[in-house]
Design an enzyme around this catalytic site. Sequence first.
Site, PDB file in Angstrom:
ATOM      1  CG  ASP A  98      -2.552   0.287   0.901  1.00 52.11           C
ATOM      2  OD1 ASP A  98      -1.840   1.308   0.677  1.00 52.11           O
ATOM      3  OD2 ASP A  98      -2.801   0.176   1.620  1.00 52.11           O
ATOM      4  CG  ASP A 200      -3.636   5.640   1.204  1.00 57.89           C
ATOM      5  OD1 ASP A 200      -4.727   5.341   1.343  1.00 57.89           O
ATOM      6  OD2 ASP A 200      -2.977   7.359   1.662  1.00 57.89           O
ATOM      7  CD  GLU A 255      -8.364   5.203  -0.691  1.00 62.62           C
ATOM      8  OE1 GLU A 255      -8.908   5.096  -0.969  1.00 62.62           O
ATOM      9  OE2 GLU A 255      -7.433   6.199  -1.245  1.00 62.62           O
ATOM     10  CG  HIS A 328      -8.664  -0.041   5.182  1.00 63.72           C
ATOM     11  ND1 HIS A 328      -8.770  -0.159   4.373  1.00 63.72           N
ATOM     12  CD2 HIS A 328      -7.732   1.285   5.777  1.00 63.72           C
ATOM     13  CE1 HIS A 328      -8.003   0.970   3.354  1.00 63.72           C
ATOM     14  NE2 HIS A 328      -7.360   2.072   4.712  1.00 63.72           N
ATOM     15  CG  ASP A 329     -10.799   3.334   3.992  1.00 60.25           C
ATOM     16  OD1 ASP A 329     -10.090   3.663   5.094  1.00 60.25           O
ATOM     17  OD2 ASP A 329      -9.990   4.124   3.768  1.00 60.25           O
TER      18      ASP A 329
END
Length: 555
Positions: A98, A200, A255, A328-329
């Site tokens: 990531d 990200d 993302e 995870h968000d």
Amino acid sequence: MSLTWFKKGTVYQIYPRSFNDSNGDGIGDLRGIIEKLDYLQSLNVDILWLSPIFSSPNDDNGYDISDYCNIMPEFGTMEDFDELLQKTHDRGMRLILDLVANHCSDEHRWFEEAKKSKDNSYRDYFHWRKPASDGGPPNNWKSFFGGSAWEYDSVSGEYYLHLFTKKQPDLNWENPKVREEIYNAMRFWLDKGVDGFRMDVIPLISKREGYPDAPNVGFRKIIEDIYANGPRLHEYLKEMTEKVVSRYDAFSLAEGVGINHNNAGLYINHDRKELDMLYHFDILECTIVNGKFEEASPFDLVNMKNIFKRWRDAVHEKGWLANAMGNHDFARMVSRFGNDKQYWSESAKMLFILQSTQNGTLNIYQGDEIGMTNIVLDSINEVKDIQSLNFYNENLETQRYSKELALEMINREGRDNARTPIQWNDEINGGFSIKEPWLKVNPNYHTINVEKQDKDPDSILNFYRNLLKVRKNHDVFVYGDVEELEFNDPSIYAYSKVFGKEKIMVILNFSSTNTKFSTSENINDAEVLINNYSSIEIFKDTISLKAYQGIILKL
Ligand code: TEU
Ligand code: CA
């Protein structure tokens, strides 16, 4: 369209902090992942994505990196990483990392140098501005996590930009040295054999000239028009691909914050040589109107169909998507789009039928394969997510919502829902750790856990395994063109998918009542490839579906 390993391969996202703790300190780690590699292989997934594992003070659980080429001590050592990579490859799986390149940690050496003085050679690695005439921040930009996006630095009397927490200063990509630093970090990992990066908030790296004030519109719109899609963005992405990613057998998964179906092509159309794929926020945010902890709208299947359709149409044949329905968000997929009570197992399986037959590289988030659900945190002291905590504290000042309501909103939408430790078994702390974990384990681990589902042929876990096996043998799942069979029904989602001579039909009942679906296709001789119930009733042209029943027919 090219057929490639990273299109067909299934990505499984690991949030290392919550995956498996090998040394009993309550925090998941790399050796914990190594211990579970056989399990991961048994799922039939192909590519492991690790949320950030680099050195970090953990203001935002690793999304604040203080050294891009080192491992966070809580997670282990570089030797542990090398072993993990080797053993992943030995099992025929790949590993991606990531890359958080829009910002770093304020504890990164670059920032520690930069804040020493205005003429420090690292000063220009970040965005510094003089105060406005009233001494306040240079413009009205808000951080994603609440408050101003500018923090005052008393040493120099200037503000620096942080689109996330104040411990996450934004890097200045205009500076070619910054870009080279990031590219070097990428090369460091790629040279070790890493197979790519999830990138990200990559749409945010180019800032608008003059840092113009944001208009008075919803936060999502501000992200699209002011923070993301900046003037030099595509130049940077082309450079990064040309200089780094394209030199390896690796891929980039962006993302897609701030990307909409109209501009997505600029990022992922093959001929532009920028990014290999992106996951957008429209599905993930389909119940969120302007931003988290604001007005929410109830789940609406027709809206979801529209989102899938407009994205398919937008990238058709020219580009490639990734397909995430949770991460995870966001709160847990089964709690948001399914029914995590009476039809927990049925709806978790049905949602996976949907996810695995829509277009794009399949992205599974850890724990969804056992149908992990949202958690109820009883007090703000149990909340760990910085976004939720900032919201709560800001709300204490503004008193917009009562404390009770604010906690209720955190329980509904907060990121901790997806971050509770993986429930491995029925033992203490769900088998995640012998010590109290950094974030509470969902008390439902007694009924929802890997060990139990592993033994049960009808479990969600074994349903995932089987569906992924079937998917590997049918390219139509991956490369087929979707044709809608039913668009306006609020509870049935039905479509077919065609690739060469292969054709499948997907029929999903998004409701807790029995229903019927009729089709003009000849389905009498169809083979039932996948079914989340033990039987299905097909009579002539009509299929009778039970609550949350989902099937895939092969025609
Ligand atoms: O997320 C970016 C992002 O836009 C999220 O903050 C999202 O808007 C929010 O969580 C949903 O309301 C990425 C990472 O996935 C996230 O974990 C990081 O906190 C963030 O970037 C900063 O690096
Ligand atoms: Ca540990």
